[in-house]
Design an enzyme around this catalytic site. Structure first.
Site, PDB file in Angstrom:
ATOM      1  N   CYS A  13      50.143  42.603  39.406  1.00  0.00           N
ATOM      2  CA  CYS A  13      48.951  42.041  40.337  1.00  0.00           C
ATOM      3  C   CYS A  13      48.428  40.740  40.011  1.00  0.00           C
ATOM      4  O   CYS A  13      48.272  40.621  38.674  1.00  0.00           O
ATOM      5  CB  CYS A  13      48.080  43.058  40.817  1.00  0.00           C
ATOM      6  SG  CYS A  13      48.237  44.350  41.819  1.00  0.00           S
ATOM      7  N   CYS A  72      40.794  29.312  41.934  1.00  0.00           N
ATOM      8  CA  CYS A  72      40.280  29.866  40.583  1.00  0.00           C
ATOM      9  C   CYS A  72      41.328  28.971  39.415  1.00  0.00           C
ATOM     10  O   CYS A  72      42.689  29.112  39.919  1.00  0.00           O
ATOM     11  CB  CYS A  72      40.457  31.363  40.531  1.00  0.00           C
ATOM     12  SG  CYS A  72      39.112  31.902  41.482  1.00  0.00           S
ATOM     13  N   HIS A 124      35.573  37.675  35.477  1.00  0.00           N
ATOM     14  CA  HIS A 124      35.956  36.898  34.579  1.00  0.00           C
ATOM     15  C   HIS A 124      35.150  35.875  33.628  1.00  0.00           C
ATOM     16  O   HIS A 124      35.826  35.386  32.765  1.00  0.00           O
ATOM     17  CB  HIS A 124      36.937  35.912  35.334  1.00  0.00           C
ATOM     18  CG  HIS A 124      37.761  36.559  36.165  1.00  0.00           C
ATOM     19  ND1 HIS A 124      38.683  37.672  35.847  1.00  0.00           N
ATOM     20  CD2 HIS A 124      38.079  36.263  37.546  1.00  0.00           C
ATOM     21  CE1 HIS A 124      39.289  38.199  36.784  1.00  0.00           C
ATOM     22  NE2 HIS A 124      39.394  37.101  37.921  1.00  0.00           N
ATOM     23  N   CYS A 145      45.487  30.701  49.117  1.00  0.00           N
ATOM     24  CA  CYS A 145      44.198  30.811  49.015  1.00  0.00           C
ATOM     25  C   CYS A 145      43.255  29.613  48.836  1.00  0.00           C
ATOM     26  O   CYS A 145      43.619  28.659  48.084  1.00  0.00           O
ATOM     27  CB  CYS A 145      43.684  31.911  47.934  1.00  0.00           C
ATOM     28  SG  CYS A 145      41.920  32.035  47.650  1.00  0.00           S
ATOM     29  N   CYS A 163      49.871  46.937  46.107  1.00  0.00           N
ATOM     30  CA  CYS A 163      49.154  45.791  45.992  1.00  0.00           C
ATOM     31  C   CYS A 163      49.413  44.861  46.945  1.00  0.00           C
ATOM     32  O   CYS A 163      50.547  44.221  47.279  1.00  0.00           O
ATOM     33  CB  CYS A 163      49.340  44.794  44.553  1.00  0.00           C
ATOM     34  SG  CYS A 163      48.452  43.341  44.098  1.00  0.00           S
ATOM     35  N   CYS A 171      44.623  31.116  38.540  1.00  0.00           N
ATOM     36  CA  CYS A 171      45.385  31.692  39.484  1.00  0.00           C
ATOM     37  C   CYS A 171      46.594  31.052  39.975  1.00  0.00           C
ATOM     38  O   CYS A 171      46.125  29.842  40.683  1.00  0.00           O
ATOM     39  CB  CYS A 171      44.429  32.352  40.507  1.00  0.00           C
ATOM     40  SG  CYS A 171      45.504  33.083  41.832  1.00  0.00           S
ATOM     41  N   GLU A 228      53.904  38.119  48.865  1.00  0.00           N
ATOM     42  CA  GLU A 228      54.486  39.283  48.079  1.00  0.00           C
ATOM     43  C   GLU A 228      53.682  40.670  48.266  1.00  0.00           C
ATOM     44  O   GLU A 228      52.535  40.397  48.335  1.00  0.00           O
ATOM     45  CB  GLU A 228      54.567  38.914  46.671  1.00  0.00           C
ATOM     46  CG  GLU A 228      55.747  37.740  46.782  1.00  0.00           C
ATOM     47  CD  GLU A 228      55.568  37.121  45.403  1.00  0.00           C
ATOM     48  OE1 GLU A 228      56.600  36.628  44.946  1.00  0.00           O
ATOM     49  OE2 GLU A 228      54.645  36.921  44.787  1.00  0.00           O
ATOM     50  N   GLY A 265      45.567  35.990  48.181  1.00  0.00           N
ATOM     51  CA  GLY A 265      44.359  35.582  49.330  1.00  0.00           C
ATOM     52  C   GLY A 265      43.001  36.290  48.914  1.00  0.00           C
ATOM     53  O   GLY A 265      42.912  37.170  47.888  1.00  0.00           O
TER      54      GLY A 265
HETATM   55  N1  SAH Z   1      41.087  36.822  45.860  1.00  0.00           N
HETATM   56  C1  SAH Z   1      40.842  38.289  45.429  1.00  0.00           C
HETATM   57  C2  SAH Z   1      41.904  39.194  45.302  1.00  0.00           C
HETATM   58  C3  SAH Z   1      43.100  38.831  45.110  1.00  0.00           C
HETATM   59  S1  SAH Z   1      43.479  38.063  43.260  1.00  0.00           S
HETATM   60  C4  SAH Z   1      40.079  38.132  43.886  1.00  0.00           C
HETATM   61  O1  SAH Z   1      40.183  37.114  43.347  1.00  0.00           O
HETATM   62  O2  SAH Z   1      39.752  39.225  43.590  1.00  0.00           O
HETATM   63  C5  SAH Z   1      43.728  39.886  42.354  1.00  0.00           C
HETATM   64  C6  SAH Z   1      43.269  39.854  41.034  1.00  0.00           C
HETATM   65  O3  SAH Z   1      44.191  39.189  40.099  1.00  0.00           O
HETATM   66  C7  SAH Z   1      41.830  38.957  40.593  1.00  0.00           C
HETATM   67  O4  SAH Z   1      40.792  39.869  39.766  1.00  0.00           O
HETATM   68  C8  SAH Z   1      42.198  37.926  40.093  1.00  0.00           C
HETATM   69  O5  SAH Z   1      41.099  37.341  39.281  1.00  0.00           O
HETATM   70  C9  SAH Z   1      43.452  38.260  39.331  1.00  0.00           C
HETATM   71  N2  SAH Z   1      44.166  37.142  38.658  1.00  0.00           N
HETATM   72  C10 SAH Z   1      44.577  36.005  39.296  1.00  0.00           C
HETATM   73  N3  SAH Z   1      45.469  35.386  38.803  1.00  0.00           N
HETATM   74  C11 SAH Z   1      45.863  35.838  37.463  1.00  0.00           C
HETATM   75  C12 SAH Z   1      46.398  35.830  36.449  1.00  0.00           C
HETATM   76  N4  SAH Z   1      47.577  34.669  36.456  1.00  0.00           N
HETATM   77  N5  SAH Z   1      46.649  36.770  35.678  1.00  0.00           N
HETATM   78  C13 SAH Z   1      45.996  37.961  35.398  1.00  0.00           C
HETATM   79  N6  SAH Z   1      45.187  38.207  36.625  1.00  0.00           N
HETATM   80  C14 SAH Z   1      44.923  37.169  37.518  1.00  0.00           C
HETATM   81 FE1  SF4 Z   2      41.897  33.074  45.463  1.00  0.00          FE
HETATM   82 FE2  SF4 Z   2      41.450  35.390  44.139  1.00  0.00          FE
HETATM   83 FE3  SF4 Z   2      43.326  33.726  43.417  1.00  0.00          FE
HETATM   84 FE4  SF4 Z   2      40.753  33.047  43.257  1.00  0.00          FE
HETATM   85  S1  SF4 Z   2      41.874  34.821  42.116  1.00  0.00           S
HETATM   86  S2  SF4 Z   2      42.199  31.692  44.077  1.00  0.00           S
HETATM   87  S3  SF4 Z   2      39.887  34.016  44.914  1.00  0.00           S
HETATM   88  S4  SF4 Z   2      43.488  34.723  45.280  1.00  0.00           S
END
Ligand code: SAH
Ligand code: SF4
Length: 395
Positions: free
Chosen positions: A366, A127, A243, A123, A116, A130, A103, A187
């Site tokens: 995002c 995390c 985080h 990925c 974005c 996520c 997306e 990713g």
């Molecule tokens: N992998 C990279 C970039 C993609 S994630 C990274 O982790 O930085 C982009 C951002 O969205 C990151 O800061 C991630 O931690 C945050 N993110 C992921 N899942 C989320 C959620 N459920 N709510 C809010 N932010 C989230």
């Molecule tokens: Fe991957 Fe970023 Fe999501 Fe962590 S927050 S699983 S690194 S996309």
């Protein structure tokens, strides 16, 4: 009758010019026996005018256009659904292979229009908060698929007809539509750096999107060795998905921390700062992203630890309200408590912002790029049913 040798009828695949950086494009034109400046002309047609047909590139000689048609193509990624929300948010679902979708989301905020962009399908880093991580890793995107997301967003503004006139060459010019790009979609961009770098160089290139390096941001969860490679390779902004302010908690939320703990991550941030600070007048800072998870990382002692951790790493902190997704093991911190946490950091002298969540009606903020890719079509149909005033279009 003698047996004739089989004739090889395989046609070599055409080169997709959309994903070539300036250097690669110039090298390609050299192989065609063409002058360097032709590369720049073609880049402008593709990225600034949104043109994919060589026949429409009117400042190229007919013979060159014919040659290009034979050996090359301009093929943006395939959009399967698009959704334009009432608040100006635009979202595209791109299918890169059967059942492999990413997306791309465009979020307007006043004069700022932030795209974005995704770097991988899924990925591998898992995390805990996520939704992309929950779906696992499927494949890397190619440079064409990464910059193609910018092309699609830009093209949608071109289609709106936001032109401001013509330049001396008679080309259409327009008020710059896209102002910021963040690699914060699906990713981990540092695990696909070979494709991310040429794509980011096009975001900055004056023959392509011409964005300022401060308005192009790579976000990483902290793949330390690749951070150093990135630091040396390109000058754009850096965001780190922090985080948690201590290793114990970060190991739980961002498992890559077990491999590259906070001490190493902070050291890598400092190396990035030192490398890019040198010739700069203004101060560069790392953006620290911090998702607010109720009762997990949002207590006053976490803010205190954060203050200590970042003391000698020039940074600004961006608090992200958690975007829930089905079966997520967390709740988001109440707004008032997020503000308290922010105030504690501000009192300690930090710049601390709270990310505005936009596009909620279409799951478009995002980090909310939901994981159940195979369920996309049904989800898209659900949106269609739910959002009467907005338009979702199957493309
Ligand atoms: N992998 C990279 C970039 C993609 S994630 C990274 O982790 O930085 C982009 C951002 O969205 C990151 O800061 C991630 O931690 C945050 N993110 C992921 N899942 C989320 C959620 N459920 N709510 C809010 N932010 C989230
Ligand atoms: Fe991957 Fe970023 Fe999501 Fe962590 S927050 S699983 S690194 S996309």
């Amino acid at each position: 009758m003698t047996d004739a040798a089989p004739i090889d009828v395989t046609v070599p695949p055409k080169v997709n010019l959309i994903g070539l950086s300036r250097e690669q494009m110039e090298a390609y034109f050299a192989t065609l026996g063409e002058k360097k400046f032709r590369a720049g002309q073609v880049m402008k047609w593709i990225h600034q005018q949104g043109i994919t047909e060589f026949s429409e590139m009117t400042n190229l000689a007919k013979s060159l256009r014919v040659k290009l048609e034979q050996y090359a193509e301009v093929r943006p990624p395939k959009v399967t659904h698009k959704h334009f929300s009432a608040d100006g948010t635009r979202k595209w679902i791109i299918e890169v292979a059967p059942n492999a979708m990413v997306e791309t989301v465009l979020i307007p905020d006043g004069d700022r229009k932030t795209l974005c962009v995704s770097s991988q399908v899924g990925c591998a880093l898992d995390c805990s908060f996520c939704s992309t991580g929950k779906q696992g890793f499927m494949r890397d995107l190619t440079p064409a698929e990464i910059i193609g997301q910018v092309w699609i967003a830009n093209r949608s503004y071109l289609d709106d007809g936001e032109f401001s006139g013509r330049n001396a060459d008679g080309e259409l010019t327009r008020t710059r539509a896209l102002t910021n790009v963040v690699m914060m979609g699906m990713g981990e961009p540092l695990l696909n750096l070979d494709a991310v770098l040429p794509a980011m160089s096009l975001m900055l290139d004056d023959y392509a999107y011409g964005l300022s390096k401060r308005r192009v941001t790579l976000s990483t969860s902290g793949v330390v060795p690749m951070m150093d490679k990135f630091t040396q390779a390109i000058d754009v902004s850096l965001a780190v998905s922090l985080h948690a302010p201590n290793d114990e908690l970060r190991n739980e939320l961002v498992p890559i921390n077990k491999k590259y703990p906070l001490s190493e991550l902070m050291a890598a941030c400092k190396r990035w700062l030192v490398h890019h600070q040198g010739s700069e007048v203004g101060r560069r800072r790392v953006t620290m992203e911090y998702v607010m998870l109720a009762g997990v990382n949002d207590q006053p002692e976490h803010a205190t630890q954060l203050i200590d951790l970042l003391r000698d790493v020039p940074s600004k902190i961006n608090l992200i309200p958690f975007n829930p997704f089905p079966h997520a093991p967390y709740d988001s911190t109440p707004r008032a408590q997020i503000i308290e946490f922010q105030n504690q950091l501000i009192r300690a002298g930090y710049t601390c912002t709270i990310r505005a969540t936009r596009g909620d009606d279409i799951d478009a903020a995002c980090g909310q790029l939901v994981g159940q890719v195979k369920d996309r079509t049904r989800r898209a149909e659900r949106w269609q049913a739910q959002t009467r005033s907005n338009e979702i279009i199957r493309v």
